[in-house]
Design an enzyme around this catalytic site. Structure first.
Site, mmCIF file in Angstrom:
data_model
loop_
_atom_site.group_PDB
_atom_site.id
_atom_site.type_symbol
_atom_site.label_atom_id
_atom_site.label_comp_id
_atom_site.label_asym_id
_atom_site.label_seq_id
_atom_site.Cartn_x
_atom_site.Cartn_y
_atom_site.Cartn_z
ATOM 1 N N ASP A 406 -5.000 69.449 161.345
ATOM 2 C CA ASP A 406 -6.212 69.434 160.682
ATOM 3 C C ASP A 406 -6.174 68.360 159.792
ATOM 4 O OD1 ASP A 406 -8.322 70.547 159.231
ATOM 5 O OD2 ASP A 406 -6.843 71.701 157.636
ATOM 6 N N GLU A 409 -9.073 63.454 160.018
ATOM 7 C CA GLU A 409 -10.349 62.390 160.028
ATOM 8 C C GLU A 409 -10.072 61.075 159.745
ATOM 9 O OE1 GLU A 409 -10.559 65.624 158.687
ATOM 10 O OE2 GLU A 409 -11.553 66.559 160.351
ATOM 11 N N ASP A 484 -15.093 73.689 159.170
ATOM 12 C CA ASP A 484 -15.563 74.366 158.151
ATOM 13 C C ASP A 484 -16.818 75.118 158.178
ATOM 14 O OD1 ASP A 484 -12.963 74.386 157.603
ATOM 15 O OD2 ASP A 484 -13.218 72.888 155.846
#
Ligand code: MIG
Length: 781
Positions: A406, A409, A484
């Site tokens: 997670d 990015e 999300d």
């Protein structure tokens, strides 16, 4: 910075006339008077690569996206020239390169029709801030052209009229209008005059794509640095375009079958007693489930590769006991490493100089869950090896079966752009660069390192990894989820679009947070979402945990029963889905097919968003509104059998389909043979003794992989062709005949007549026969 290709022409520079052409075996270099070089490489008969250099030289040729096993080779290649053009001809394409301005036009060799043509073609603008060029390309949008692909964009499947940006971004509670979000897949498919082609822009800088948005008859793409370097991929079938793109950028290895089961997740299940309460409830309520996730709270102070011993005193024991009940434990691992001299991962990373640094030397310091962190430079091969080895204890010793990446990015809190500043330096496998170039692949390289670690320590079992950030090619290492999202009906629509779009973009193993991450769904929305998710390759409920529970039993008995029914259906369809997966990894065939991909010649399909084909024989259409008793949907051409009623519908039209809260529209292609397993509470719970074959009778000839079927008005013949050496545990097939138009008189298996005591054909039209048959003949009156 969005550079408008038409309006901002002032700084644009263009190639001038060609002064030389050099030929290598599969490579042509055209140099212009003003120092532009165009290199055209013939990768295959249907794939051409275009690379442009300004200032007379190329950068090192390096790509994270292209798979080292990508196929090459062509059947035909020649180059000619006339006064105006150089002409490259392959077995599939003719490519004209104009001598006066280097503009390109590509034709289908069979009928000379135009497939793709430059408008302004390649042009560029010098980038005074960062050095190098802003590289641009513009092409003619052909009449009636539609555009598809581009990864996780939340817009309609057909992107004509839209402009998008590619910059991997943490996008909590994104909206339909949010762009960019988590992934960068600079690949699109154009479709016009029934023919399609693909463009893969292999450039990792921030990039933009405009699909006839700025100007009605022009498409364009450009990037803030790097090279104009793109692959033109001809179909003309969309499926062939996608399969060639998948060949170029790779497909995953076959995942363990359990990963296609149902997964349960939440931020967070802890302590251990809570985890066990959840898993026990699944078994008590007889709701199948294969995987349980531990989010960041399992760690000590959010430090990766540690356990909070208060909440999880004996992880190895817990993981083993969960496994005994069929639950595979999957744990989250983020990229940020807490600055803490007593933390060995941090100390080692520091000693070995593995963390990213700013341009002038200081470390890249950023706040994430553990507080201030440094971040491994996953673009350094040595760092990736180190990272892989960190999984030894988790996977080999503790027995964790999958890893969830997670925040890669990379996401950084409390800074305006939510990620690293542009000046951060990266190794980029020896092609040192700034974050401008490495940003979009950072998460991909983390997933890659994680994959190699899990693979190494799970051996001989196959690995499972899931990542949030991705660039083209990430599908080789990992599955993915869409990030999300929110517990709204609009997000159910978005989840459907994203799963289809990801599949069209070479990344089939994808799914959404079922029920929504932010907010809490009501029972109806949750049930509708499960009904869709059951047909997504990755099938997981996840939620932020801030808004209440989100388990299959949260919304009362009626909803629990519906959820169970659809999870059970998923488990029955596992052999069918696994076959689709097999076709995906071997042939690049997307597991989900938007209707346009299923039937591109039918223009009715070009703008459909909701309906899709799961595998190649089952059509699904989610219900995306509250209080629905059914919906209108488009049935593609051909004959389809309603999965629930066995009623036959003739496609090629829009029609109303009933679907109360218990069902969604599902249709099976007439003539399909759908293999089914019995329901299991988890993969491997039962030794499979029998596989059911749902046979959808059709008159005529056709085949499904190992089975072929010929239906006549009073006979039905099924042949089995076996490939592969795997010895399956089941001994019999249960064949369920749907829509048989006659009463059965005799049955022959491999030319021997079967007595009716052995098979009970009439009544429910079900036969149970030994699995080794090659020829089954059913004779009617
Ligand atoms: O800042 O680990 O998308 O799935 O549960 C939030 C906590 C960090 C974002 C992920 C989500 C996960 C959550 N994470």
């Amino acid at each position: 910075m969005i550079i408008n290709t038409e309006i901002d022409k002032k700084g644009n520079q263009y190639p001038s006339k060609i002064v030389s052409c050099k030929k290598d075996i599969d490579n042509f270099s055209f140099t212009t008077e003003n120092g532009v070089i165009l290199q055209v490489t013939v990768i295959r008969d249907s794939i051409l690569r275009f690379r442009y250099a300004t200032d007379s030289h190329f950068e090192t040729d390096f790509s994270y996206a292209i798979d080292e096993n990508a196929s090459t080779g062509f059947n035909k290649l020649k180059i000619d020239e006339n006064d105006d053009f150089y002409i490259i001809t392959t077995a599939k394409l003719i490519c004209h390169i104009k001598k006066i301005d280097l503009k390109v036009k590509i034709y289908d060799v069979l009928d000379n029709s135009i497939i793709f043509e430059d408008e302004l073609g390649f042009h560029w603008e010098e980038n005074y801030d960062a050095g190098g060029d802003i590289v641009k390309m513009s092409n003619v949008a052909q009449e009636g052209e539609s555009f598809y692909g581009m990864g996780d964009k939340t817009a309609n499947t057909n992107m004509r009229g839209r402009r998008f940006e590619n910059w991997v971004t943490d996008s909590y509670a994104f909206e339909r209008s949010t762009d960019p979000i988590y992934k960068t897949i600079p690949f699109y498919i154009g479709l016009h005059h029934k023919k399609s082609y693909g463009i893969f822009f292999d450039n990792t800088f921030r990039s933009f794509f405009d699909f006839a948005h700025e100007r009605r008859h022009v498409t364009s793409f450009w990037a803030q640095g790097g090279e104009m370097n793109y692959y033109f991929i001809y179909g003309p079938k969309m499926n062939d375009v996608i399969s060639s793109y998948s060949d170029l950028t790779g497909t995953p290895e076959l995942p363990p079958l359990w990963t296609l089961g149902y997964h349960q997740c939440k931020w967070s299940y802890y302590p251990e007693s809570k985890v066990r309460e959840i898993t026990t409830k699944f078994r008590d309520l007889r709701i199948p489930c294969d995987a349980i996730y531990l989010d960041i709270d399992y760690m000590e102070d959010f430090k990766c590769f540690t356990w909070n011993k208060k909440h999880f005193p004996n992880p190895k024991k817990m993981v083993k006991e969960l496994m005994d009940e069929g639950f595979k434990t999957i744990v989250i691992i983020d990229p940020g490493i807490k600055i803490d001299m007593d933390y060995d991962v941090f100390k080692e990373g520091l000693e070995k100089d593995y963390f990213c640094k700013r341009a002038d030397g200081p470390y890249m310091k950023g706040k994430v869950w553990p507080g201030d962190c440094y971040f491994p430079d996953f673009t350094n091969p040595e760092v990736r090896t180190w990272w892989s080895d960190l999984f030894k204890d988790l996977v080999e010793n503790i027995g964790v079966k999958g890893v969830w990446n997670d925040m890669n990015e990379p996401a950084v809190m409390e800074v305006p752009n939510k990620t690293f500043p542009k000046d951060v330096r990266h190794n980029y496998d020896g092609n040192y660069c700034s974050h401008r170039k490495a940003h979009n692949v950072y998460g991909m390289q983390m997933a890659r390192a994680t994959y190699h670690g899990v693979k190494k320590y799970a051996h001989p079992k196959r690995p499972f990894v899931i990542t949030r950030a991705a660039f083209s090619g990430t599908q080789r290492y990992s599955s993915t989820w869409t990030g999300d999202n929110k517990a709204t009906w609009e997000h159910l629509w978005i989840a459907n679009i994203q799963a289809q779009r990801m599949a069209m973009s070479g990344f089939s193993f994808a799914g959404s947070d079922i029920g929504g991450f932010e907010g809490q769904p009501d029972g109806e929305l949750y049930a509708r979402w499960i009904q869709l998710g059951a047909f997504h390759p990755f099938f997981r409920t996840h939620s932020s945990g801030d808004h209440g529970d989100q388990e299959p039993w949260t919304f009362g008995e009626e909803i629990t029963d519906i959820v169970r029914k659809f999870i059970e259906l998923r488990y029955e369809l596992l052999p069918y889905l696994y076959t689709a997966f097999w076709n995906y990894l071997n042939e690049g065939t997307p597991i989900l097919k938007s209707l346009v991909l299923y039937d591109q010649e039918d223009t009715q399909t070009h703008h459909r968003n909701d309906e899709f084909i799961f595998g190649d024989k089952i059509m699904v259409c989610p219900i995306i509104e509250p209080n629905a008793k059914g919906r209108r949907m488009y049935i593609p051409r051909g004959k389809w059998v309603n999965f629930w009623t066995d009623e036959i519908v003739e496609g090629g039209k829009e029609t109303w389909v009933d679907a109360d809260i218990n069902t969604i529209p599902i249709f099976v292609k007439q003539g399909a043979i759908i293999p089914k397993y019995p329901v299991q509470q988890y993969v491997g719970e039962k030794k499979i003794k029998e596989v059911t074959l749902d046979v959808y009778y059709k008159k005529g000839n056709f085949s499904l992989r190992n089975f072929s079927l010929v239906g006549k008005s009073n006979t039905l013949n099924i042949q089995q062709h076996k490939i592969g050496k795997f010895i399956t545990s089941y001994e019999t097939f249960k064949i369920v005949l749907h829509g048989l138009p006659f009463k059965i008189l005799k049955i022959y298996i491999d030319d021997e007549q079967f007595l009716f005591e052995d098979v009970k054909p009439n009544g429910d039209n079900t036969l149970i026969i030994p699995k080794e048959f090659t020829n089954l003949n059913i004779i009617g009156e």
